[in-house]
Design a protein around this motif. Structure first.
Motif, PDB file in Angstrom:
ATOM      1  N   LEU A  84       4.780  -5.576   4.619  1.00 26.30           N
ATOM      2  CA  LEU A  84       4.496  -4.440   4.772  1.00 26.30           C
ATOM      3  C   LEU A  84       3.296  -4.161   5.403  1.00 26.30           C
ATOM      4  O   LEU A  84       2.238  -4.425   5.029  1.00 26.30           O
ATOM      5  CB  LEU A  84       4.618  -3.425   3.520  1.00 26.30           C
ATOM      6  CG  LEU A  84       6.011  -3.108   2.822  1.00 26.30           C
ATOM      7  CD1 LEU A  84       6.909  -2.813   3.829  1.00 26.30           C
ATOM      8  CD2 LEU A  84       6.292  -4.240   1.900  1.00 26.30           C
ATOM      9  N   PRO A  86       1.273  -1.928   9.259  1.00 26.33           N
ATOM     10  CA  PRO A  86       1.503  -1.001  10.397  1.00 26.33           C
ATOM     11  C   PRO A  86       2.075  -1.883  11.796  1.00 26.33           C
ATOM     12  O   PRO A  86       2.588  -1.493  12.449  1.00 26.33           O
ATOM     13  CB  PRO A  86       0.186  -0.417  10.555  1.00 26.33           C
ATOM     14  CG  PRO A  86      -0.542  -0.624   9.177  1.00 26.33           C
ATOM     15  CD  PRO A  86      -0.024  -1.828   8.746  1.00 26.33           C
ATOM     16  N   GLY A 110       0.445  -5.083   1.998  1.00 24.58           N
ATOM     17  CA  GLY A 110      -0.655  -5.430   2.746  1.00 24.58           C
ATOM     18  C   GLY A 110      -1.825  -4.594   1.720  1.00 24.58           C
ATOM     19  O   GLY A 110      -1.519  -3.566   1.174  1.00 24.58           O
ATOM     20  N   SER A 111      -3.114  -4.949   1.988  1.00 19.27           N
ATOM     21  CA  SER A 111      -4.229  -4.402   1.438  1.00 19.27           C
ATOM     22  C   SER A 111      -5.251  -4.796   2.422  1.00 19.27           C
ATOM     23  O   SER A 111      -5.339  -5.602   3.193  1.00 19.27           O
ATOM     24  CB  SER A 111      -4.340  -4.998  -0.032  1.00 19.27           C
ATOM     25  OG  SER A 111      -3.799  -4.444  -0.838  1.00 19.27           O
ATOM     26  N   ILE A 128       7.687  -5.031   8.322  1.00 18.66           N
ATOM     27  CA  ILE A 128       8.140  -3.608   8.332  1.00 18.66           C
ATOM     28  C   ILE A 128       6.884  -2.642   8.030  1.00 18.66           C
ATOM     29  O   ILE A 128       6.012  -2.969   7.241  1.00 18.66           O
ATOM     30  CB  ILE A 128       9.157  -3.328   7.255  1.00 18.66           C
ATOM     31  CG1 ILE A 128      10.427  -3.947   7.479  1.00 18.66           C
ATOM     32  CG2 ILE A 128       9.295  -1.808   7.147  1.00 18.66           C
ATOM     33  CD1 ILE A 128      11.513  -3.977   6.424  1.00 18.66           C
ATOM     34  N   VAL A 130       6.194   1.812   7.610  1.00 18.90           N
ATOM     35  CA  VAL A 130       6.877   2.889   7.570  1.00 18.90           C
ATOM     36  C   VAL A 130       6.523   3.953   8.086  1.00 18.90           C
ATOM     37  O   VAL A 130       7.142   5.003   8.105  1.00 18.90           O
ATOM     38  CB  VAL A 130       6.838   3.277   6.025  1.00 18.90           C
ATOM     39  CG1 VAL A 130       7.553   2.223   5.074  1.00 18.90           C
ATOM     40  CG2 VAL A 130       5.351   3.544   5.465  1.00 18.90           C
ATOM     41  N   TYR A 133       0.797   5.618  10.769  1.00 21.58           N
ATOM     42  CA  TYR A 133      -0.360   6.137  10.027  1.00 21.58           C
ATOM     43  C   TYR A 133      -0.944   5.295   9.041  1.00 21.58           C
ATOM     44  O   TYR A 133      -0.546   4.222   8.728  1.00 21.58           O
ATOM     45  CB  TYR A 133      -0.106   7.420   9.085  1.00 21.58           C
ATOM     46  CG  TYR A 133       1.234   7.415   8.510  1.00 21.58           C
ATOM     47  CD1 TYR A 133       2.359   7.697   8.958  1.00 21.58           C
ATOM     48  CD2 TYR A 133       1.503   6.711   7.334  1.00 21.58           C
ATOM     49  CE1 TYR A 133       3.778   7.644   8.407  1.00 21.58           C
ATOM     50  CE2 TYR A 133       2.677   6.649   6.835  1.00 21.58           C
ATOM     51  CZ  TYR A 133       3.596   7.012   7.234  1.00 21.58           C
ATOM     52  OH  TYR A 133       5.009   7.010   6.566  1.00 21.58           O
ATOM     53  N   VAL A 134      -2.009   5.424   8.662  1.00 22.92           N
ATOM     54  CA  VAL A 134      -2.940   4.342   7.806  1.00 22.92           C
ATOM     55  C   VAL A 134      -2.938   4.665   6.392  1.00 22.92           C
ATOM     56  O   VAL A 134      -3.479   5.804   6.123  1.00 22.92           O
ATOM     57  CB  VAL A 134      -4.267   4.058   8.401  1.00 22.92           C
ATOM     58  CG1 VAL A 134      -4.928   2.866   7.716  1.00 22.92           C
ATOM     59  CG2 VAL A 134      -4.209   3.744   9.963  1.00 22.92           C
ATOM     60  N   LEU A 135      -2.298   3.863   5.535  1.00 22.25           N
ATOM     61  CA  LEU A 135      -2.329   4.112   4.252  1.00 22.25           C
ATOM     62  C   LEU A 135      -3.133   3.024   3.289  1.00 22.25           C
ATOM     63  O   LEU A 135      -4.258   2.234   4.156  1.00 22.25           O
ATOM     64  CB  LEU A 135      -1.166   3.619   3.612  1.00 22.25           C
ATOM     65  CG  LEU A 135       0.261   4.744   3.983  1.00 22.25           C
ATOM     66  CD1 LEU A 135       1.464   3.926   3.920  1.00 22.25           C
ATOM     67  CD2 LEU A 135       0.164   6.016   3.650  1.00 22.25           C
ATOM     68  N   ASN A 137      -2.702   0.887   0.891  1.00 17.30           N
ATOM     69  CA  ASN A 137      -2.211  -0.371   0.848  1.00 17.30           C
ATOM     70  C   ASN A 137      -0.914  -0.206   0.948  1.00 17.30           C
ATOM     71  O   ASN A 137      -0.147   0.933   1.157  1.00 17.30           O
ATOM     72  CB  ASN A 137      -2.757  -0.880  -0.755  1.00 17.30           C
ATOM     73  CG  ASN A 137      -2.285   0.342  -1.835  1.00 17.30           C
ATOM     74  OD1 ASN A 137      -0.870   0.083  -2.150  1.00 17.30           O
ATOM     75  ND2 ASN A 137      -2.896   0.635  -2.346  1.00 17.30           N
ATOM     76  N   GLY A 138       0.052  -1.311   0.519  1.00 18.07           N
ATOM     77  CA  GLY A 138       1.360  -1.612   0.987  1.00 18.07           C
ATOM     78  C   GLY A 138       1.995  -1.201  -0.232  1.00 18.07           C
ATOM     79  O   GLY A 138       3.438  -1.143  -0.023  1.00 18.07           O
ATOM     80  N   PRO A 141       4.668   2.033   0.856  1.00 18.25           N
ATOM     81  CA  PRO A 141       5.539   1.712   1.920  1.00 18.25           C
ATOM     82  C   PRO A 141       6.861   0.524   1.290  1.00 18.25           C
ATOM     83  O   PRO A 141       7.939   0.710   1.345  1.00 18.25           O
ATOM     84  CB  PRO A 141       4.780   0.610   2.994  1.00 18.25           C
ATOM     85  CG  PRO A 141       3.532   1.375   2.977  1.00 18.25           C
ATOM     86  CD  PRO A 141       3.183   1.807   1.474  1.00 18.25           C
TER      87      PRO A 141
HETATM   88  C1  4GS Z   1       1.363   0.544   6.289  1.00 19.98           C
HETATM   89  C2  4GS Z   1       2.280   1.367   6.962  1.00 19.98           C
HETATM   90  C3  4GS Z   1      -0.121   0.879   6.030  1.00 19.98           C
HETATM   91  C4  4GS Z   1      -2.942  -0.493   6.645  1.00 19.98           C
HETATM   92  C5  4GS Z   1      -2.460  -1.265   4.039  1.00 19.98           C
HETATM   93  C6  4GS Z   1      -4.432  -0.661   6.509  1.00 19.98           C
HETATM   94  C7  4GS Z   1      -4.064  -1.497   3.917  1.00 19.98           C
HETATM   95  C8  4GS Z   1      -2.185  -0.265   5.438  1.00 19.98           C
HETATM   96  N1  4GS Z   1       2.143  -0.376   5.731  1.00 19.98           N
HETATM   97  N2  4GS Z   1       3.532   1.032   6.885  1.00 19.98           N
HETATM   98  N3  4GS Z   1      -4.743  -1.733   5.280  1.00 19.98           N
HETATM   99  N4  4GS Z   1       2.013   2.510   7.750  1.00 19.98           N
HETATM  100  N5  4GS Z   1      -1.046  -0.171   5.491  1.00 19.98           N
HETATM  101  O1  4GS Z   1      -0.632   1.573   6.439  1.00 19.98           O
HETATM  102  O2  4GS Z   1       3.282  -0.288   6.321  1.00 19.98           O
END
Ligand code: 4GS
Length: 233
Positions: A84, A86, A110-111, A128, A130, A133-135, A137-138, A141
């Motif tokens: 997972l 971006p 991801g983290s 993949i 979702v 935008y930036v979250l 962690n995964g 997603p």
């Molecule tokens: C996504 C997203 C995401 C990206 C994880 C910055 C921590 C973060 N993962 N779809 N580092 N959008 N991941 O934002 O999958």
């Protein structure tokens, strides 16, 4: 279907996947779901999962050793390993349908600033995203992916739920819907819906769905996105 998740935050998964349709799918064994803590695959005193990027730059990266060990433990020949991130393929209903046909998925969350590139190169079958935008962690997603895939597993939806299908199955947005009362605070339900003329109602709904999609999501109507328009039900 079997889904395994590899994450630094297993606690985030308790709750969202224990309710409603997903809970029922798990009880019925349509979905066999296991959450695994990446830290359980470390061997040092501090259970280290990250390190600084070579060449410098901000943030930390997920280091290869724990992820390689975890995936080698959890995956077999029929496993589809998905990161997972971006940088992945954008999740849509077409991709969800593709995933729902697989027998075993391993979702790797991801983290931090991301994955050491060797994880991508030698372990990932797929990546993949979702959305753009930036979250933090995964985990979210991964849960979004699990949710969308689970409801497509045969037997997961009741008649009521699948009958209410739905935006994107036919490549257009849902038409406007109303329930009782026929008039609420001066706002009236369109006459055609109360008319009992089923052919008229179907025509009106089709027009409304088309109008709404053209106005809000013209991208869904363009040729390059026709894959979305494959009827599902
Ligand atoms: C996504 C997203 C995401 C990206 C994880 C910055 C921590 C973060 N993962 N779809 N580092 N959008 N991941 O934002 O999958």
């Amino acid at each position: 279907m079997k889904i395994d998740v590899l994450t630094l935050f297993p606690g985030m998964f308790f709750g969202p996947l224990d309710e409603s349709i997903i809970k029922r799918a798990r009880e019925r064994k349509l979905l066999e779901l296991s959450i695994h803590n990446l830290r359980d695959y470390t061997h040092d005193r501090h259970r280290t999962v990250d390190d600084k990027p070579f060449g410098g730059g901000p943030g930390m990266l997920l280091k290869p050793e724990p992820i390689f060990e975890a995936i080698e433990d959890l995956a077999s020949d029929d496993t589809h390993v998905i990161l997972l991130t971006p940088a992945g393929r954008k999740l849509n209903q077409e991709l969800v349908r593709e995933l729902s046909a697989l027998s075993h998925i391993l979702l790797v969350c991801g983290s931090y600033e991301g994955f050491d590139e060797r994880i991508r190169e030698s372990l990932a079958d797929d990546e993949i995203s979702v959305g753009d935008y930036v979250l933090t962690n995964g985990a979210l997603p991964a849960m979004i992916t699990i949710d969308a895939v689970t409801r497509l597993l045969p037997g997961a939806l009741g008649d009521q739920e699948s009958a209410s299908d739905e935006s994107f199955s036919f490549g257009v947005l849902e038409y406007p819907q109303y329930t009782r009362p026929a008039e609420f605070r001066g706002m009236k339900v369109p006459d055609v819906l109360l008319s009992g003329h089923h052919a008229e109602i179907t025509k009106w709904r089709r027009e409304q769905a088309q109008l709404r999609t053209a106005e809000r999501r013209p991208d869904l109507l363009s040729r390059r996105n026709m894959a979305n328009a494959t009827p599902q039900n």
